[in-house]
Design a protein around this motif. Structure first.
Motif, PDB file in Angstrom:
ATOM      1  N   ILE A  64      29.173  34.684 -68.039  1.00 12.77           N
ATOM      2  CA  ILE A  64      28.968  35.430 -69.615  1.00 12.77           C
ATOM      3  C   ILE A  64      28.661  36.896 -69.092  1.00 12.77           C
ATOM      4  CG2 ILE A  64      27.208  35.463 -71.395  1.00 12.77           C
ATOM      5  CD1 ILE A  64      26.722  32.353 -70.820  1.00 12.77           C
ATOM      6  N   SER A  65      29.490  37.742 -70.052  1.00 13.66           N
ATOM      7  CA  SER A  65      29.295  39.144 -69.495  1.00 13.66           C
ATOM      8  C   SER A  65      28.049  39.750 -70.430  1.00 13.66           C
ATOM      9  CB  SER A  65      30.702  39.902 -69.703  1.00 13.66           C
ATOM     10  OG  SER A  65      30.974  39.759 -71.448  1.00 13.66           O
ATOM     11  N   ILE A  66      27.730  40.819 -69.839  1.00 17.69           N
ATOM     12  CA  ILE A  66      26.666  41.831 -70.632  1.00 17.69           C
ATOM     13  C   ILE A  66      27.168  41.809 -72.255  1.00 17.69           C
ATOM     14  CG2 ILE A  66      27.375  43.761 -69.796  1.00 17.69           C
ATOM     15  CD1 ILE A  66      23.832  43.132 -70.426  1.00 17.69           C
ATOM     16  N   ALA A  67      28.595  42.315 -72.288  1.00 23.28           N
ATOM     17  CA  ALA A  67      29.162  42.328 -73.752  1.00 23.28           C
ATOM     18  C   ALA A  67      28.930  41.305 -74.394  1.00 23.28           C
ATOM     19  CB  ALA A  67      30.571  42.931 -73.477  1.00 23.28           C
ATOM     20  N   THR A  68      29.515  39.836 -73.868  1.00 25.21           N
ATOM     21  CA  THR A  68      29.070  38.633 -74.555  1.00 25.21           C
ATOM     22  C   THR A  68      27.723  38.534 -75.112  1.00 25.21           C
ATOM     23  OG1 THR A  68      31.147  37.955 -73.607  1.00 25.21           O
ATOM     24  CG2 THR A  68      29.387  36.382 -74.371  1.00 25.21           C
ATOM     25  N   ALA A  69      26.687  38.726 -74.110  1.00 23.08           N
ATOM     26  CA  ALA A  69      25.329  38.567 -74.470  1.00 23.08           C
ATOM     27  C   ALA A  69      24.840  39.455 -75.582  1.00 23.08           C
ATOM     28  CB  ALA A  69      24.536  39.044 -73.112  1.00 23.08           C
ATOM     29  N   TYR A  70      25.611  40.573 -75.494  1.00 21.24           N
ATOM     30  CA  TYR A  70      25.124  41.681 -76.885  1.00 21.24           C
ATOM     31  C   TYR A  70      25.564  41.168 -78.170  1.00 21.24           C
ATOM     32  CZ  TYR A  70      22.739  45.501 -74.579  1.00 21.24           C
ATOM     33  OH  TYR A  70      22.090  46.571 -73.812  1.00 21.24           O
ATOM     34  N   ARG A  71      26.983  40.636 -78.059  1.00 21.38           N
ATOM     35  CA  ARG A  71      27.460  40.251 -79.375  1.00 21.38           C
ATOM     36  C   ARG A  71      27.011  38.858 -79.684  1.00 21.38           C
ATOM     37  NH1 ARG A  71      32.453  40.805 -77.111  1.00 21.38           N
ATOM     38  NH2 ARG A  71      32.824  38.773 -76.379  1.00 21.38           N
ATOM     39  N   THR A  72      26.788  37.891 -78.710  1.00 22.50           N
ATOM     40  CA  THR A  72      25.930  36.657 -79.177  1.00 22.50           C
ATOM     41  C   THR A  72      24.532  36.898 -79.780  1.00 22.50           C
ATOM     42  OG1 THR A  72      27.117  35.637 -77.155  1.00 22.50           O
ATOM     43  CG2 THR A  72      25.501  34.340 -78.267  1.00 22.50           C
ATOM     44  N   VAL A  73      23.812  37.886 -79.047  1.00 23.14           N
ATOM     45  CA  VAL A  73      22.492  38.043 -79.493  1.00 23.14           C
ATOM     46  C   VAL A  73      22.487  38.758 -81.164  1.00 23.14           C
ATOM     47  CG1 VAL A  73      20.649  39.662 -79.271  1.00 23.14           C
ATOM     48  CG2 VAL A  73      21.299  38.611 -77.291  1.00 23.14           C
ATOM     49  N   ALA A  74      23.435  39.454 -81.073  1.00 28.94           N
ATOM     50  CA  ALA A  74      23.598  40.275 -82.544  1.00 28.94           C
ATOM     51  C   ALA A  74      23.918  39.140 -83.581  1.00 28.94           C
ATOM     52  CB  ALA A  74      24.808  41.187 -82.552  1.00 28.94           C
ATOM     53  N   ALA A  75      24.841  38.137 -83.231  1.00 34.92           N
ATOM     54  CA  ALA A  75      25.329  37.013 -84.165  1.00 34.92           C
ATOM     55  C   ALA A  75      24.053  36.161 -84.311  1.00 34.92           C
ATOM     56  CB  ALA A  75      26.325  36.139 -83.582  1.00 34.92           C
ATOM     57  N   LEU A  76      23.253  35.946 -83.538  1.00 28.88           N
ATOM     58  CA  LEU A  76      21.839  35.032 -83.620  1.00 28.88           C
ATOM     59  C   LEU A  76      21.040  35.870 -84.588  1.00 28.88           C
ATOM     60  CD1 LEU A  76      21.582  33.533 -80.138  1.00 28.88           C
ATOM     61  CD2 LEU A  76      22.330  32.351 -82.027  1.00 28.88           C
ATOM     62  N   GLU A  77      20.947  37.115 -84.396  1.00 29.65           N
ATOM     63  CA  GLU A  77      19.989  37.870 -85.323  1.00 29.65           C
ATOM     64  C   GLU A  77      20.486  37.917 -86.546  1.00 29.65           C
ATOM     65  OE1 GLU A  77      19.804  42.128 -84.173  1.00 29.65           O
ATOM     66  OE2 GLU A  77      18.174  42.323 -85.549  1.00 29.65           O
ATOM     67  N   GLN A  78      21.828  38.261 -86.743  1.00 29.06           N
ATOM     68  CA  GLN A  78      22.376  38.176 -88.119  1.00 29.06           C
ATOM     69  C   GLN A  78      22.147  36.959 -88.908  1.00 29.06           C
ATOM     70  OE1 GLN A  78      26.452  39.466 -88.102  1.00 29.06           O
ATOM     71  NE2 GLN A  78      26.018  40.996 -89.623  1.00 29.06           N
ATOM     72  N   ALA A  79      22.226  35.761 -88.147  1.00 25.54           N
ATOM     73  CA  ALA A  79      22.113  34.397 -88.776  1.00 25.54           C
ATOM     74  C   ALA A  79      20.613  34.352 -88.951  1.00 25.54           C
ATOM     75  CB  ALA A  79      22.877  33.262 -88.015  1.00 25.54           C
ATOM     76  N   GLY A  80      19.507  34.965 -88.543  1.00 26.31           N
ATOM     77  CA  GLY A  80      18.282  34.947 -88.788  1.00 26.31           C
ATOM     78  C   GLY A  80      17.517  33.860 -87.696  1.00 26.31           C
ATOM     79  N   MET A  81      18.266  33.831 -86.793  1.00 23.74           N
ATOM     80  CA  MET A  81      17.887  32.545 -85.768  1.00 23.74           C
ATOM     81  C   MET A  81      16.779  33.435 -84.763  1.00 23.74           C
ATOM     82  SD  MET A  81      21.174  30.162 -84.887  1.00 23.74           S
ATOM     83  CE  MET A  81      20.032  28.856 -84.061  1.00 23.74           C
ATOM     84  N   ILE A  82      17.069  34.572 -84.470  1.00 19.18           N
ATOM     85  CA  ILE A  82      16.224  35.347 -83.519  1.00 19.18           C
ATOM     86  C   ILE A  82      15.718  36.585 -84.324  1.00 19.18           C
ATOM     87  CG2 ILE A  82      17.335  34.399 -81.325  1.00 19.18           C
ATOM     88  CD1 ILE A  82      18.681  36.892 -81.048  1.00 19.18           C
ATOM     89  N   HIS A  83      14.675  37.061 -83.778  1.00 17.50           N
ATOM     90  CA  HIS A  83      13.925  38.351 -84.159  1.00 17.50           C
ATOM     91  C   HIS A  83      14.056  39.663 -83.259  1.00 17.50           C
ATOM     92  CE1 HIS A  83      11.720  37.321 -87.843  1.00 17.50           C
ATOM     93  NE2 HIS A  83      10.767  36.924 -87.214  1.00 17.50           N
ATOM     94  N   ARG A  84      14.293  40.526 -83.876  1.00 16.71           N
ATOM     95  CA  ARG A  84      14.647  41.743 -83.071  1.00 16.71           C
ATOM     96  C   ARG A  84      13.350  42.581 -83.316  1.00 16.71           C
ATOM     97  NH1 ARG A  84      18.572  45.889 -81.795  1.00 16.71           N
ATOM     98  NH2 ARG A  84      20.176  44.507 -82.345  1.00 16.71           N
ATOM     99  N   HIS A  85      12.577  42.993 -81.959  1.00  8.53           N
ATOM    100  CA  HIS A  85      11.445  43.946 -82.106  1.00  8.53           C
ATOM    101  C   HIS A  85      11.925  45.224 -81.645  1.00  8.53           C
ATOM    102  CE1 HIS A  85       8.731  40.797 -83.045  1.00  8.53           C
ATOM    103  NE2 HIS A  85       9.187  40.075 -82.130  1.00  8.53           N
ATOM    104  N   THR A  86      11.725  46.188 -82.212  1.00  6.61           N
ATOM    105  CA  THR A  86      12.015  47.443 -81.758  1.00  6.61           C
ATOM    106  C   THR A  86      10.670  48.335 -81.488  1.00  6.61           C
ATOM    107  OG1 THR A  86      12.332  48.139 -84.013  1.00  6.61           O
ATOM    108  CG2 THR A  86      14.231  47.801 -82.571  1.00  6.61           C
ATOM    109  N   PHE A  87       9.729  47.593 -80.378  1.00  6.36           N
ATOM    110  CA  PHE A  87       8.640  48.227 -79.814  1.00  6.36           C
ATOM    111  C   PHE A  87       8.800  49.924 -79.663  1.00  6.36           C
ATOM    112  CE2 PHE A  87       7.882  43.998 -78.800  1.00  6.36           C
ATOM    113  CZ  PHE A  87       7.162  43.473 -79.976  1.00  6.36           C
TER     114      PHE A  87
END
Ligand SMILES: [Zn+2]
Length: 152
Positions: A64-87
């Protein structure tokens, strides 16, 4: 195989099944990368950024590449499964949404994120919203703190 070991495995399997069900509910395609990242976030006791998430999925799949990790996290966030915090002063950090509601303290010196929950604050926020003619839908509260000097 010991009983303890078997129990751990079956718990891991149950968690994986839950991640699959959650992906289905969210209308997302089921991929090993998505399951791996959901596992990392379900197990995380902190609030990892994408680089940390990427590092932790290496055990599941070192390809799993870092690019895939970014893409996957973005997809999970967009689907409302994970929260992004911008502390403030930190890269975006993530956590699962199905944890019990809590707010965060950010330690300004160490960057450590501490979770807390206060019924009093929850009620107060709802009261303030109501007094202004609103129904509170959700909120985020971040306290930026520094440890008090210890008095002996
Ligand atoms: Zn949290």
């Amino acid at each position: 195989m010991s009983t303890a070991k078997r129990a751990t495995n079956s718990r891991a399997e149950k968690m994986a099944e839950k991640h699959v069900a959650d992906l289905q509910d969210a209308g997302l395609r089921i991929t090993p990368q998505r399951i791996a990242i959901l596992r990392v976030l379900a197990e995380a006791e902190d609030h990892p950024d994408v680089a940390e998430i990427h590092q932790r999925v290496q055990g599941d799949d070192p390809k799993i590449s870092i690019a895939t990790a970014y893409r996957t996290v973005a997809a999970l966030e967009q689907a409302g499964m994970i929260h992004r915090h911008t502390f403030e002063g930190a890269s975006a950090r993530f956590e699962r949404v199905n944890k019990k509601h809590h707010d965060h303290i950010v330690d300004l010196d160490t960057g450590e994120i501490v979770e807390f929950h206060s019924d009093l604050i929850e009620q107060l926020q709802a009261d303030i919203a109501a007094a202004l003619g609103y129904e509170l839908v959700h909120h985020r509260l971040e306290l930026y703190c520094r440890k008090r000097p210890q008095t002996p």
